[in-house]
Scaffold this motif. Structure first.
Motif, PDB file in Angstrom:
ATOM      1  N   UNK A  45     -58.597  48.238 138.021  1.00 21.99           N
ATOM      2  CA  UNK A  45     -58.294  49.530 137.388  1.00 21.99           C
ATOM      3  C   UNK A  45     -57.012  50.109 137.971  1.00 21.99           C
ATOM      4  N   UNK A  46     -56.859  49.991 139.284  1.00 23.23           N
ATOM      5  CA  UNK A  46     -55.659  50.516 139.940  1.00 23.23           C
ATOM      6  C   UNK A  46     -54.402  49.851 139.378  1.00 23.23           C
ATOM      7  N   UNK A  47     -54.444  48.527 139.220  1.00 19.85           N
ATOM      8  CA  UNK A  47     -53.281  47.796 138.704  1.00 19.85           C
ATOM      9  C   UNK A  47     -52.966  48.203 137.275  1.00 19.85           C
ATOM     10  N   UNK A  48     -54.003  48.321 136.441  1.00 22.28           N
ATOM     11  CA  UNK A  48     -53.782  48.730 135.050  1.00 22.28           C
ATOM     12  C   UNK A  48     -53.152  50.117 134.983  1.00 22.28           C
ATOM     13  N   UNK A  49     -53.645  51.016 135.799  1.00 20.51           N
ATOM     14  CA  UNK A  49     -53.102  52.378 135.798  1.00 20.51           C
ATOM     15  C   UNK A  49     -51.645  52.398 136.236  1.00 20.51           C
ATOM     16  N   UNK A  50     -51.318  51.598 137.244  1.00 21.95           N
ATOM     17  CA  UNK A  50     -49.938  51.556 137.734  1.00 21.95           C
ATOM     18  C   UNK A  50     -49.003  50.985 136.669  1.00 21.95           C
ATOM     19  N   UNK A  51     -49.429  49.897 136.029  1.00 21.13           N
ATOM     20  CA  UNK A  51     -48.608  49.299 134.968  1.00 21.13           C
ATOM     21  C   UNK A  51     -48.417  50.295 133.823  1.00 21.13           C
ATOM     22  N   UNK A  52     -49.494  50.982 133.436  1.00 22.28           N
ATOM     23  CA  UNK A  52     -49.400  51.957 132.350  1.00 22.28           C
ATOM     24  C   UNK A  52     -48.474  53.114 132.727  1.00 22.28           C
ATOM     25  N   UNK A  53     -48.613  53.648 133.928  1.00 20.50           N
ATOM     26  CA  UNK A  53     -47.756  54.754 134.380  1.00 20.50           C
ATOM     27  C   UNK A  53     -46.296  54.331 134.439  1.00 20.50           C
ATOM     28  N   UNK A  54     -46.059  53.087 134.872  1.00 22.69           N
ATOM     29  CA  UNK A  54     -44.687  52.560 134.938  1.00 22.69           C
ATOM     30  C   UNK A  54     -44.118  52.407 133.528  1.00 22.69           C
ATOM     31  N   UNK A  55     -44.926  51.882 132.617  1.00 24.54           N
ATOM     32  CA  UNK A  55     -44.488  51.712 131.226  1.00 24.54           C
ATOM     33  C   UNK A  55     -44.177  53.061 130.586  1.00 24.54           C
ATOM     34  N   UNK A  56     -45.021  54.048 130.850  1.00 27.92           N
ATOM     35  CA  UNK A  56     -44.797  55.385 130.291  1.00 27.92           C
ATOM     36  C   UNK A  56     -43.524  56.011 130.849  1.00 27.92           C
ATOM     37  N   UNK A  57     -43.257  55.778 132.135  1.00 24.31           N
ATOM     38  CA  UNK A  57     -42.010  56.280 132.736  1.00 24.31           C
ATOM     39  C   UNK A  57     -40.803  55.620 132.075  1.00 24.31           C
ATOM     40  N   UNK A  58     -40.904  54.309 131.852  1.00 24.80           N
ATOM     41  CA  UNK A  58     -39.809  53.573 131.210  1.00 24.80           C
ATOM     42  C   UNK A  58     -39.565  54.107 129.807  1.00 24.80           C
ATOM     43  N   UNK A  59     -40.633  54.440 129.097  1.00 22.97           N
ATOM     44  CA  UNK A  59     -40.514  55.003 127.749  1.00 22.97           C
ATOM     45  C   UNK A  59     -39.821  56.369 127.791  1.00 22.97           C
ATOM     46  N   UNK A  60     -40.214  57.193 128.737  1.00 22.00           N
ATOM     47  CA  UNK A  60     -39.695  58.560 128.799  1.00 22.00           C
ATOM     48  C   UNK A  60     -38.246  58.610 129.274  1.00 22.00           C
ATOM     49  N   UNK A  61     -37.854  57.654 130.124  1.00 22.31           N
ATOM     50  CA  UNK A  61     -36.487  57.652 130.662  1.00 22.31           C
ATOM     51  C   UNK A  61     -35.468  57.327 129.562  1.00 22.31           C
ATOM     52  N   UNK A  62     -35.855  56.448 128.633  1.00 22.54           N
ATOM     53  CA  UNK A  62     -35.013  56.144 127.460  1.00 22.54           C
ATOM     54  C   UNK A  62     -33.602  55.686 127.837  1.00 22.54           C
ATOM     55  N   UNK A  63     -33.531  54.689 128.718  1.00 25.99           N
ATOM     56  CA  UNK A  63     -32.254  54.087 129.091  1.00 25.99           C
ATOM     57  C   UNK A  63     -32.229  52.634 128.612  1.00 25.99           C
ATOM     58  N   UNK A  64     -31.030  52.072 128.365  1.00 24.62           N
ATOM     59  CA  UNK A  64     -30.958  50.647 128.039  1.00 24.62           C
ATOM     60  C   UNK A  64     -31.590  49.811 129.156  1.00 24.62           C
ATOM     61  N   UNK A  65     -32.232  48.709 128.775  1.00 22.68           N
ATOM     62  CA  UNK A  65     -32.918  47.865 129.748  1.00 22.68           C
ATOM     63  C   UNK A  65     -31.964  46.844 130.344  1.00 22.68           C
ATOM     64  N   UNK A  66     -32.204  46.497 131.615  1.00 23.63           N
ATOM     65  CA  UNK A  66     -31.492  45.378 132.226  1.00 23.63           C
ATOM     66  C   UNK A  66     -32.412  44.159 132.193  1.00 23.63           C
ATOM     67  N   UNK A  67     -32.016  43.082 132.853  1.00 26.44           N
ATOM     68  CA  UNK A  67     -32.801  41.852 132.822  1.00 26.44           C
ATOM     69  C   UNK A  67     -34.231  42.046 133.300  1.00 26.44           C
ATOM     70  N   UNK A  68     -34.409  42.796 134.378  1.00 23.54           N
ATOM     71  CA  UNK A  68     -35.751  43.042 134.903  1.00 23.54           C
ATOM     72  C   UNK A  68     -36.545  43.917 133.939  1.00 23.54           C
TER      73      UNK A  68
END
Length: 203
Positions: A45-68
């Motif tokens: 559950x901890x891992x899923x929550x971290x991945x989801x929170x990270x994905x949501x941050x990436x969505x909200x930041x709205x910057x072009x993606x790099x390779x990573x």
């Protein structure tokens, strides 16, 4: 045990760190990939929550993606958690709308994962059909390019590839376009495969 708790605390701060350094998220995303995305299915559950929170941050930041960023996004496209996959689709939709999405790079990541059968193809096809298909002409064109680049990585048919080919056929019809030469060659190589013979794209 203390080390584990300390490690969790450090990792849990990653989404906040991404907001501090929105133009350079690669190190933060690399840590999440390393610690939480080794497998596509079973996760704490901890891992899923971290991945989801990270994905949501990436969505909200709205910057072009790099390779990573593309590695992270392509990986969560196939995650075992439906909410995480939905967030991946939202990132894609947003980035396509703002002309910030490299579908060739994203397709390569997803295609290499699927080539190794790292995750079921059904997760991808369900996501496309329920979240990404026929949103707009721009998104349909981007989706065609994405699926083309996913298929380009395939050397042999994988489990449930037929469904992805049918979705690709639907996207081509929506765009009034045809499969390009590299894909036609692959289809020709695969057409004797018993699981693909009845696919719409071969008719």
């Amino acid at each position: 045990m203390e080390y584990f708790v300390a490690g969790q605390k450090e990792l849990s701060e990653i989404p906040a760190l991404m907001w501090c350094f929105p133009n350079t998220p690669a190190n933060a995303l690399a840590k999440v990939i390393k610690h939480c995305l080794f497998y596509s299915g079973i996760a704490e559950v901890y891992e899923r929550n971290l991945v989801l929170n990270t994905a949501q941050a990436l969505y909200q930041i709205k910057k072009p993606l790099d390779g990573m960023g593309y590695l992270f996004l392509g990986t969560i496209f196939l995650d075992g958690d439906k909410t995480i996959r939905g967030t991946a689709a939202e990132i894609w939709l947003e980035h396509v709308s703002h002309q910030m999405m490299d579908n060739a790079q994203l397709g390569k990541v997803i295609g290499l994962h699927e080539k190794l059968e790292w995750a079921p193809v059904k997760r991808l096809t369900d996501l496309i059909q329920h979240h990404m298909l026929n949103v707009s002409k721009t998104h349909n064109a981007a989706l065609e390019e994405l699926i083309f680049n996913i298929l380009l990585q395939m050397e042999e048919p994988v489990t449930n590839l037929k469904k992805l080919l049918e979705v690709y056929h639907e996207v081509l019809a929506l765009n009034q376009s045809e499969a390009s030469a590299p894909i036609l060659q692959k289809l020709n190589d695969w057409k004797e495969n018993s699981s693909l013979k009845k696919s719409a794209i071969f008719s």
